[in-house]
Design a protein around this motif. Structure first.
Motif, mmCIF file in Angstrom:
data_model
loop_
_atom_site.group_PDB
_atom_site.id
_atom_site.type_symbol
_atom_site.label_atom_id
_atom_site.label_comp_id
_atom_site.label_asym_id
_atom_site.label_seq_id
_atom_site.Cartn_x
_atom_site.Cartn_y
_atom_site.Cartn_z
ATOM 1 N N THR A 164 2.794 5.766 7.872
ATOM 2 C CA THR A 164 1.476 4.611 7.195
ATOM 3 C C THR A 164 1.830 3.989 5.622
ATOM 4 O OG1 THR A 164 0.284 6.906 6.526
ATOM 5 C CG2 THR A 164 0.425 6.115 8.474
ATOM 6 N N ALA A 165 2.726 4.432 4.231
ATOM 7 C CA ALA A 165 2.192 3.876 3.344
ATOM 8 C C ALA A 165 4.017 4.176 2.943
ATOM 9 C CB ALA A 165 2.096 4.874 2.693
ATOM 10 N N GLY A 166 4.384 3.519 1.742
ATOM 11 C CA GLY A 166 5.649 3.902 1.659
ATOM 12 C C GLY A 166 7.265 2.743 1.486
ATOM 13 N N ILE A 167 8.271 3.092 1.544
ATOM 14 C CA ILE A 167 8.585 1.607 1.887
ATOM 15 C C ILE A 167 10.091 2.215 2.516
ATOM 16 C CG2 ILE A 167 10.501 0.084 1.994
ATOM 17 C CD1 ILE A 167 9.420 -0.607 -1.149
ATOM 18 N N HIS A 168 10.328 2.078 3.772
ATOM 19 C CA HIS A 168 11.252 3.118 5.056
ATOM 20 C C HIS A 168 12.419 1.620 5.278
ATOM 21 C CE1 HIS A 168 8.581 5.880 4.943
ATOM 22 N NE2 HIS A 168 7.558 5.100 4.922
ATOM 23 N N ILE A 169 13.478 2.246 5.701
ATOM 24 C CA ILE A 169 15.245 1.562 5.924
ATOM 25 C C ILE A 169 15.364 2.270 6.466
ATOM 26 C CG2 ILE A 169 17.092 0.172 5.223
ATOM 27 C CD1 ILE A 169 15.935 0.264 2.500
ATOM 28 N N ILE A 254 14.016 -3.028 7.745
ATOM 29 C CA ILE A 254 13.248 -2.599 6.786
ATOM 30 C C ILE A 254 11.438 -2.338 6.573
ATOM 31 C CG2 ILE A 254 12.355 -2.835 3.872
ATOM 32 C CD1 ILE A 254 15.481 -4.518 4.383
ATOM 33 N N LEU A 255 10.756 -1.581 6.606
ATOM 34 C CA LEU A 255 9.174 -1.426 6.940
ATOM 35 C C LEU A 255 8.660 -0.634 5.272
ATOM 36 C CD1 LEU A 255 6.869 -1.536 8.637
ATOM 37 C CD2 LEU A 255 6.831 0.864 9.298
ATOM 38 N N ASP A 256 7.783 -2.167 4.905
ATOM 39 C CA ASP A 256 7.214 -2.525 4.078
ATOM 40 C C ASP A 256 5.832 -1.750 4.133
ATOM 41 O OD1 ASP A 256 6.411 -1.712 1.676
ATOM 42 O OD2 ASP A 256 7.033 -4.087 0.571
ATOM 43 N N MET A 257 5.017 -0.610 3.662
ATOM 44 C CA MET A 257 3.862 0.000 4.142
ATOM 45 C C MET A 257 2.864 -0.297 2.774
ATOM 46 S SD MET A 257 3.660 -0.328 7.266
ATOM 47 C CE MET A 257 1.580 0.846 7.322
ATOM 48 N N GLU A 258 3.379 -0.617 1.855
ATOM 49 C CA GLU A 258 2.719 -0.989 0.534
ATOM 50 C C GLU A 258 2.605 -2.076 0.621
ATOM 51 O OE1 GLU A 258 1.903 1.540 -1.911
ATOM 52 O OE2 GLU A 258 2.860 2.431 0.082
ATOM 53 N N THR A 259 3.411 -3.451 1.063
ATOM 54 C CA THR A 259 2.867 -4.728 1.049
ATOM 55 C C THR A 259 2.461 -5.454 2.836
ATOM 56 O OG1 THR A 259 5.232 -5.156 1.242
ATOM 57 C CG2 THR A 259 4.250 -5.419 -0.768
ATOM 58 N N GLY A 260 2.939 -4.201 3.416
ATOM 59 C CA GLY A 260 2.231 -4.711 4.932
ATOM 60 C C GLY A 260 3.148 -5.587 5.693
#
Length: 349
Positions: A164-169, A254-260
């Motif tokens: 739900t939050a953060g950047i995940h690679i 790359i999933l960036d939940m900060e920017t969606g």
């Protein structure tokens, strides 16, 4: 008959040819001379067909798919099959058809960090309890799943963790020869289906609960709405349908939940944002596969906390960039006039 019977008349009635008697007595056979010259080799002539022969309707064993993953020829194109009717044509790759997109600074900062430990990566691997029944996670490799060769079936598997939050690679390893006609990777919610018996299809991205990237067609999919991804470098690139961006065996998601946003990276090339508007959801990594006996590995490489990164991390990144990767491996940081604590911080020790 004057002078007695002609012997040729007797031979005539016995059924013998008339010329045999006269020729044998008038021309005795000559002796055969044996020479030391070796006999000449027979001349091998190429087979010449006086007309074009119709091609046989039967296919040889090498032309047909004799087993899983067979390759046969159809016309002038090479076609690959897994033995269950799922085929894949070879496409001419061309990396020049993709535009150049700058890498986001936050992602660049995370990629400079060392990968997580294996125990932490295992917490973000494939979920053996959240999968299609035609897929299983390998016992000797918890980061890799295996799909059974079930014909006319599309199967999915989700990861263990939702984000739900953060950047995940993630580092994804999907062999090129095990993708088939519909190879899709992306993210999805819990509501996304994991199996479809209605033939081969891009299941991830076919509904409102999943967002995917079709690796073979270079399409970003959501709610069955395709969009070209990666974005082409020019309008001329889209006019050549035979050319497509070649996705290698290993790439990054790359999933960036900060920017969606959801993006992908191939080697050192950042492909840009594939999907946006993902904030406010709980998303899991997901794969949609159709190839029999395909194996896909997913490794959680690094994660970034929400909010801006500390200034110390940016300073470390600046020093490592100026020193260079080859000099870092050669121990150039140890030659700097810095305290040991700072040297260890620069080298992630």
């Amino acid at each position: 008959m004057v002078g007695g019977p002609d012997p040729r008349d007797a031979q005539w009635y016995r059924g013998q040819p008339l010329y045999a008697y006269s020729y044998r007595h008038a021309h005795p056979p000559r002796p055969i001379l044996i020479s030391a010259v070796p006999p000449a080799k027979p001349v091998q002539r190429s087979r010449q067909r006086p007309y074009t022969r119709r091609q046989s309707q039967r296919r040889s064993r090498s032309q047909t798919c004799g087993g899983m993953g067979g390759i046969y020829a159809r016309g002038m194109k090479r076609v690959k099959s897994d033995g269950n009717g799922n085929i894949e044509r070879d496409v001419k790759p061309d990396r020049s058809v993709v535009s150049s997109v700058p890498l986001p600074p936050e992602v660049e900062l995370l990629l400079d960090r060392p990968p997580l430990s294996r125990s932490l990566q295992a917490q973000h691997a494939w979920n053996p309890d959240d999968r299609s029944l035609n897929i299983f996670v390998k016992e000797d490799d918890e980061f890799t799943f295996h799909r059974h060769p079930v014909a006319q079936s599309t199967d999915c598997i989700r990861g263990k963790q939702g984000y739900t939050a953060g950047i995940h690679i993630w580092e994804v390893c999907w062999p090129l020869r095990q993708r088939g006609t519909h190879a899709v990777i992306g993210v999805a919610t819990r509501e996304a289906p994991l199996h479809s018996p209605a033939g081969y299809q891009s299941l991830v991205g076919s509904n409102t609960h999943s967002w995917g990237w079709d690796l073979g067609r270079n399409k970003a999919l959501h709610d069955s709405q395709p969009r070209t991804y990666p974005p082409p470098a020019s309008a001329a690139a889209t006019a050549v349908p035979e050319k497509t961006f070649p996705v290698p065996d290993t790439f990054h998601m790359i999933l960036d939940m900060e920017t969606g946003t959801l993006a992908f990276m191939v080697g050192e090339k950042y492909l840009g944002v594939a999907h946006s508007g993902l904030k406010g959801r709980i998303l899991y990594p997901i794969v949609s596969a159709v190839w029999g006996h395909c194996e896909v590995s997913l490794k959680y490489r690094i994660c970034g906390e929400g909010g801006p990164s500390p200034l110390t991390h940016w300073c470390r990144r600046a020093i490592r960039t100026n020193v260079g990767p080859s000099a870092l491996e050669d121990g150039a940081v140890d030659m700097l006039g810095l305290p040991s604590l700072i040297k260890d911080f620069i080298m992630h020790r």
